[in-house]
Write a protein that holds these residues in place. Structure first.
Motif, short mmCIF file in Angstrom:
data_model
loop_
_atom_site.label_atom_id
_atom_site.label_comp_id
_atom_site.label_asym_id
_atom_site.label_seq_id
_atom_site.Cartn_x
_atom_site.Cartn_y
_atom_site.Cartn_z
N MET A 1 0.84 -1.17 0.00
CA MET A 1 0.00 0.00 0.00
C MET A 1 0.89 1.23 0.00
O MET A 1 1.83 1.34 0.77
CB MET A 1 -0.89 -0.02 1.24
N LYS A 2 0.59 2.16 -0.88
CA LYS A 2 1.31 3.42 -0.97
C LYS A 2 0.35 4.53 -0.54
O LYS A 2 -0.75 4.63 -1.05
CB LYS A 2 1.81 3.64 -2.39
N ILE A 3 0.77 5.36 0.40
CA ILE A 3 -0.07 6.44 0.91
C ILE A 3 0.58 7.77 0.54
O ILE A 3 1.75 7.99 0.81
CB ILE A 3 -0.26 6.33 2.43
N THR A 4 -0.19 8.64 -0.10
CA THR A 4 0.31 9.93 -0.55
C THR A 4 -0.60 11.04 -0.06
O THR A 4 -1.81 10.95 -0.20
CB THR A 4 0.37 9.98 -2.10
N LEU A 5 -0.02 12.07 0.51
CA LEU A 5 -0.76 13.26 0.89
C LEU A 5 -0.78 14.19 -0.31
O LEU A 5 0.28 14.53 -0.85
CB LEU A 5 -0.10 13.94 2.09
N THR A 6 -1.96 14.57 -0.77
CA THR A 6 -2.07 15.45 -1.93
C THR A 6 -2.81 16.71 -1.55
O THR A 6 -3.75 16.69 -0.76
CB THR A 6 -2.79 14.76 -3.10
N LEU A 7 -2.38 17.80 -2.10
CA LEU A 7 -3.01 19.11 -1.91
C LEU A 7 -3.07 19.55 -0.45
O LEU A 7 -3.79 20.48 -0.11
CB LEU A 7 -4.43 19.10 -2.51
N GLY A 8 -2.35 18.87 0.41
CA GLY A 8 -2.30 19.26 1.80
C GLY A 8 -3.48 18.81 2.65
O GLY A 8 -3.45 18.94 3.86
N TYR A 9 -4.52 18.28 2.02
CA TYR A 9 -5.70 17.88 2.80
C TYR A 9 -6.32 16.57 2.33
O TYR A 9 -7.31 16.12 2.87
CB TYR A 9 -6.77 18.97 2.77
N SER A 15 -2.49 0.71 -4.26
CA SER A 15 -1.57 -0.42 -4.34
C SER A 15 -0.23 0.04 -4.90
O SER A 15 -0.16 0.98 -5.69
CB SER A 15 -2.18 -1.48 -5.25
N HIS A 16 0.84 -0.65 -4.51
CA HIS A 16 2.15 -0.36 -5.09
C HIS A 16 2.16 -0.61 -6.59
O HIS A 16 2.99 -0.09 -7.31
CB HIS A 16 3.24 -1.22 -4.42
N TYR A 17 1.25 -1.43 -7.05
CA TYR A 17 1.18 -1.77 -8.47
C TYR A 17 0.40 -0.74 -9.27
O TYR A 17 0.41 -0.77 -10.50
CB TYR A 17 0.55 -3.16 -8.64
N ALA A 18 -0.29 0.17 -8.61
CA ALA A 18 -1.04 1.23 -9.28
C ALA A 18 -0.13 2.46 -9.35
O ALA A 18 0.18 3.07 -8.35
CB ALA A 18 -2.31 1.55 -8.52
N ASP A 19 0.27 2.81 -10.54
CA ASP A 19 1.22 3.90 -10.72
C ASP A 19 0.92 4.58 -12.05
O ASP A 19 0.68 3.91 -13.05
CB ASP A 19 2.64 3.33 -10.71
N LYS A 20 0.93 5.89 -12.07
CA LYS A 20 0.63 6.62 -13.30
C LYS A 20 1.68 6.36 -14.38
O LYS A 20 1.36 6.37 -15.56
CB LYS A 20 0.50 8.11 -13.01
N ASP A 43 1.46 17.81 -10.85
CA ASP A 43 1.66 18.88 -9.88
C ASP A 43 1.90 18.38 -8.46
O ASP A 43 1.97 19.17 -7.54
CB ASP A 43 0.48 19.84 -9.89
N TYR A 44 2.05 17.04 -8.28
CA TYR A 44 2.29 16.56 -6.94
C TYR A 44 2.96 15.20 -6.96
O TYR A 44 3.18 14.62 -8.02
CB TYR A 44 0.98 16.53 -6.13
N ASN A 45 3.31 14.69 -5.77
CA ASN A 45 4.07 13.45 -5.64
C ASN A 45 3.45 12.26 -6.36
O ASN A 45 4.16 11.39 -6.87
CB ASN A 45 4.25 13.08 -4.18
N ASN A 46 2.11 12.20 -6.43
CA ASN A 46 1.48 11.05 -7.06
C ASN A 46 1.67 11.06 -8.58
O ASN A 46 1.33 10.08 -9.25
CB ASN A 46 -0.02 11.00 -6.71
N ASP A 47 2.25 12.11 -9.14
CA ASP A 47 2.50 12.20 -10.58
C ASP A 47 3.94 11.83 -10.96
O ASP A 47 4.27 11.80 -12.14
CB ASP A 47 2.22 13.63 -11.06
N LEU A 48 4.78 11.56 -9.99
CA LEU A 48 6.20 11.34 -10.25
C LEU A 48 6.46 10.15 -11.16
O LEU A 48 7.38 10.19 -11.98
CB LEU A 48 6.97 11.17 -8.94
N GLY A 49 5.69 9.09 -11.06
CA GLY A 49 5.90 7.91 -11.91
C GLY A 49 5.81 8.24 -13.38
O GLY A 49 6.67 7.84 -14.18
#
Length: 55
Positions: A1-9, A15-20, A43-49
């Motif tokens: 499980m990957k947990i990402t804080l987005t937009l501050g709120y 899943s680790h297998y779900a990646d952009k 524009d945020y960490n979840n876009d790095l992939g």
């Protein structure tokens, strides 16, 4: 499980297998287009992939 804080709120739990980046790669294969024909913008960490895939 990957947990990402987005937009501050907002918290995303995926899943680790779900990646952009993985999805972008699969989409280019499905559409039979090269990575050079694709632009990745985020524009945020979840876009790095997907940004790393295009770097």
């Amino acid at each position: 499980m990957k947990i990402t804080l987005t937009l501050g709120y907002s918290i995303e739990c995926v899943s680790h297998y779900a990646d952009k980046g993985i999805m972008l790669q699969k989409l280019t294969e499905l559409l039979n287009i090269s990575r050079e024909q694709v632009m990745a913008v985020g524009d945020y960490n979840n876009d790095l992939g997907m940004i790393r895939l295009q770097a």
